[in-house]
Design an enzyme around this catalytic site. Structure first.
Site, short mmCIF file in Angstrom:
data_model
loop_
_atom_site.label_atom_id
_atom_site.label_comp_id
_atom_site.label_asym_id
_atom_site.label_seq_id
_atom_site.Cartn_x
_atom_site.Cartn_y
_atom_site.Cartn_z
N TYR A 54 0.90 -1.45 0.14
CA TYR A 54 -0.10 -0.39 0.13
C TYR A 54 1.03 1.14 -0.12
O TYR A 54 2.45 1.03 0.54
CB TYR A 54 -1.05 -0.10 1.11
CG TYR A 54 -2.22 -0.21 1.20
CD1 TYR A 54 -2.81 -0.13 0.01
CD2 TYR A 54 -3.14 -1.55 1.94
CE1 TYR A 54 -3.91 -0.04 -0.22
CE2 TYR A 54 -3.32 -2.28 1.10
CZ TYR A 54 -5.00 -1.18 0.21
OH TYR A 54 -6.20 -1.26 -0.03
N GLU A 56 -0.67 4.98 -0.38
CA GLU A 56 -1.36 6.62 -0.57
C GLU A 56 -0.16 6.97 0.30
O GLU A 56 0.64 7.15 0.22
CB GLU A 56 -2.61 6.61 0.35
CG GLU A 56 -3.52 5.33 0.49
CD GLU A 56 -3.08 4.11 1.17
OE1 GLU A 56 -2.19 3.73 1.58
OE2 GLU A 56 -4.44 3.42 0.97
N ASP A 201 -7.58 14.12 -24.61
CA ASP A 201 -8.09 12.63 -24.19
C ASP A 201 -7.08 11.85 -25.14
O ASP A 201 -7.70 11.81 -26.32
CB ASP A 201 -9.37 12.18 -23.39
CG ASP A 201 -9.45 10.96 -23.68
OD1 ASP A 201 -8.56 9.85 -23.64
OD2 ASP A 201 -10.56 9.90 -23.03
N THR A 228 -5.39 6.36 -21.56
CA THR A 228 -4.74 5.29 -21.11
C THR A 228 -3.93 4.90 -21.25
O THR A 228 -2.46 5.85 -22.51
CB THR A 228 -5.95 4.31 -21.62
OG1 THR A 228 -5.40 4.24 -22.24
CG2 THR A 228 -7.12 3.79 -20.84
N LYS A 231 -3.10 1.25 -24.60
CA LYS A 231 -3.02 1.44 -25.98
C LYS A 231 -1.87 1.02 -26.54
O LYS A 231 -1.39 0.47 -26.63
CB LYS A 231 -4.58 1.75 -26.14
CG LYS A 231 -5.53 2.16 -26.14
CD LYS A 231 -6.61 2.69 -26.00
CE LYS A 231 -8.46 2.50 -24.90
NZ LYS A 231 -8.19 3.30 -23.67
N ARG A 237 -2.27 -1.74 -17.80
CA ARG A 237 -3.90 -1.07 -18.30
C ARG A 237 -3.68 -0.17 -16.71
O ARG A 237 -2.97 -0.53 -16.40
CB ARG A 237 -4.77 -1.76 -17.68
CG ARG A 237 -5.05 -3.45 -18.61
CD ARG A 237 -6.32 -4.32 -18.67
NE ARG A 237 -6.78 -3.64 -18.68
CZ ARG A 237 -7.32 -3.57 -20.72
NH1 ARG A 237 -7.16 -4.57 -21.51
NH2 ARG A 237 -8.23 -2.72 -21.10
N1 DSN Z 1 -12.95 0.25 -24.48
C1 DSN Z 1 -12.30 1.59 -25.33
C2 DSN Z 1 -12.52 0.89 -26.45
O1 DSN Z 1 -11.92 0.54 -26.70
O2 DSN Z 1 -12.07 2.59 -27.12
C3 DSN Z 1 -11.99 2.73 -24.26
O3 DSN Z 1 -12.66 2.52 -23.74
#
Ligand code: DSN
Length: 422
Positions: A54, A56, A201, A228, A231, A237
């Site tokens: 942990y 924090e 974003d 994120t 990707k 993730r």
């Molecule tokens: N689930 C992701 C996508 O496939 O674009 C983003 O929400």
């Protein structure tokens, strides 16, 4: 790759599911544009003992003891993230993209404030103010759209008119189903005119920005970028929030913790550090540029066959296909047909779709994962041929079985990183 010996001994049911998924990934073509394959080093770090801790707070300012190594990896992740994107501040604790969005809203807005973002039906994201999300109970969301679906150009004049009328506090760029480049400079000018923060974003395109394959919104003066990490960026993730000026950093940090989240997921933060280290290497820029070349090539090849692409092409990693007009299939039927032959992609609404979100007209596909496997333009030709054959042979189960075997044989030539033995 972890050995999985202990898992196999202790819990054969879960082991079989893990093994099945490995096989599916190795023998299938992954075209979902938000998915990718992590390296063995990222995978090892995700499975590390940092899970047990942990932490924090932030490096040097924690609530519990025993933080010498957590501080080390979080500081590394922060420094590497800042270097990758030219940021003044980085918060690497968001658990995923949606929490990164919400924490950004809480950092920059007061309840009742307005956000102007891309309409979901034209490629925007649920977390940008779709009525089904709870965040719409706190903030007011208004939308902009494409001016022309044939070129994909966003209607910046309409965006400015709405901004002048609605006075948003955030002007939001970003999408999960939009294949074109954004005019960040124009958006920043509109944001300045109305006194809004310019926020991007970039969840889908972070790896392309890191690899300089497309523009970095910070270069056009954007204030905040959130993303994120799993990707195109090819990490574990998770999420992250970056600000151009260090000054906004305090508000963002307070918003993520203690404002919104609890303990950080430290094994993921350590794995983010490893992935960002990979993305800082020159070969990652080659990778990012190849993703875009592959997507453009695939788009051309589809269009030569008479397939209707929304916006008639792509500038990034993703393609949107109108399956009803192209092949007389719904998006769901197309998804199922391609799945049948080992090609994974997702049904998706297309701009101004007359059908419903769960039964839309289109599919969304992209090249980040196949490019990680070392595929180039020649392989994109093969993949398009496979897909067009599946369309032509629909209903002929024997032909589809044969095609599925061909897809498996093709895939075995391109190993998936992190999956080296089955
Ligand atoms: N689930 C992701 C996508 O496939 O674009 C983003 O929400």
């Amino acid at each position: 790759m972890p050995s999985y010996d202990a898992l196999q001994r202790q819990d054969p049911a879960v082991f079989e599911a893990v093994r099945g998924e490995m096989l599916r990934q190795a023998e299938g073509v992954e075209l979902i544009p938000s998915e990718n394959y992590i390296s063995a080093a990222v995978m090892e770090t995700m499975a590390s003992v940092f899970n047990n801790k942990y932490s924090e707070g932030y490096p040097g300012r924690r609530y519990y003891g025993g933080q010498q190594f957590t501080d080390q990896v979080e500081a590394l992740a922060i420094e590497r993230a800042k270097a990758l994107f030219g940021a003044g501040h980085a918060n690497v604790q968001p658990h995923a993209g949606a929490p990164a969005n919400v924490a950004t809203y809480f950092a920059l807005l007061e309840p009742g404030d307005t956000v102007l973002g891309m309409d979901l039906s034209h490629g925007g994201h649920l977390t940008h103010g779709h009525p089904v999300t709870y965040i719409t109970k706190i903030y007011n969301f208004v939308r902009y759209k494409m001016k022309d679906i044939e070129t994909g150009e966003i209607d910046y004049d309409e965006m400015r008119e709405v901004a002048l009328r609605e006075k948003p506090k955030i002007l939001l760029a970003g999408f999960s189903a939009y294949p074109r480049e954004i005019d960040y400079a124009r958006m920043k000018a509109i944001a300045e005119e109305v006194g809004a923060y310019a926020v991007a974003d970039m969840a889908h395109i972070a790896g392309l920005i890191a690899g300089r394959a497309i523009r970095n919104p910070f270069d056009d003066g954007f204030d905040v970028i959130l993303t994120t990490t799993h990707k195109t960026l090819r990490g574990p993730r998770g999420g992250m929030i970056l600000s151009r000026e260090a000054g906004l950093g305090k508000r963002i940090d307070k918003s993520v913790f203690p404002g919104f989240q609890g303990g950080p997921i430290m094994q993921m933060i350590a794995a983010k550090a490893v992935a960002f280290g990979e993305a800082l290497k020159p070969e990652f820029a080659d990778y990012a540029q190849q993703i875009v070349r592959n997507a453009r090539h695939m788009a051309e090849k589809f269009m030569q066959s008479g397939t209707r692409l929304i916006t008639n092409g792509t500038d990034n990693h993703l393609l949107m296909i109108d399956c009803v007009q192209s092949w007389d299939l719904t998006g769901g039927q197309a998804e199922e047909l391609f799945d049948r032959v080992g090609i994974t992609l997702n049904k998706n609404v297309i701009a101004d779709d007359p059908r419903k979100p769960l039964d839309p007209s289109g599919i969304r596909l992209g090249t980040p994962a196949v490019t990680t496997r070392g595929m180039g333009e020649a392989e994109m030709d093969t993949l398009v041929d496979f897909m067009l054959r599946a369309v032509a042979e629909r209903g002929d189960e024997a032909a589809l079985d044969a095609l599925h075997e061909e897809v498996k044989t093709f895939c075995r030539q391109y190993p998936v990183p992190g999956i080296d033995a089955l």
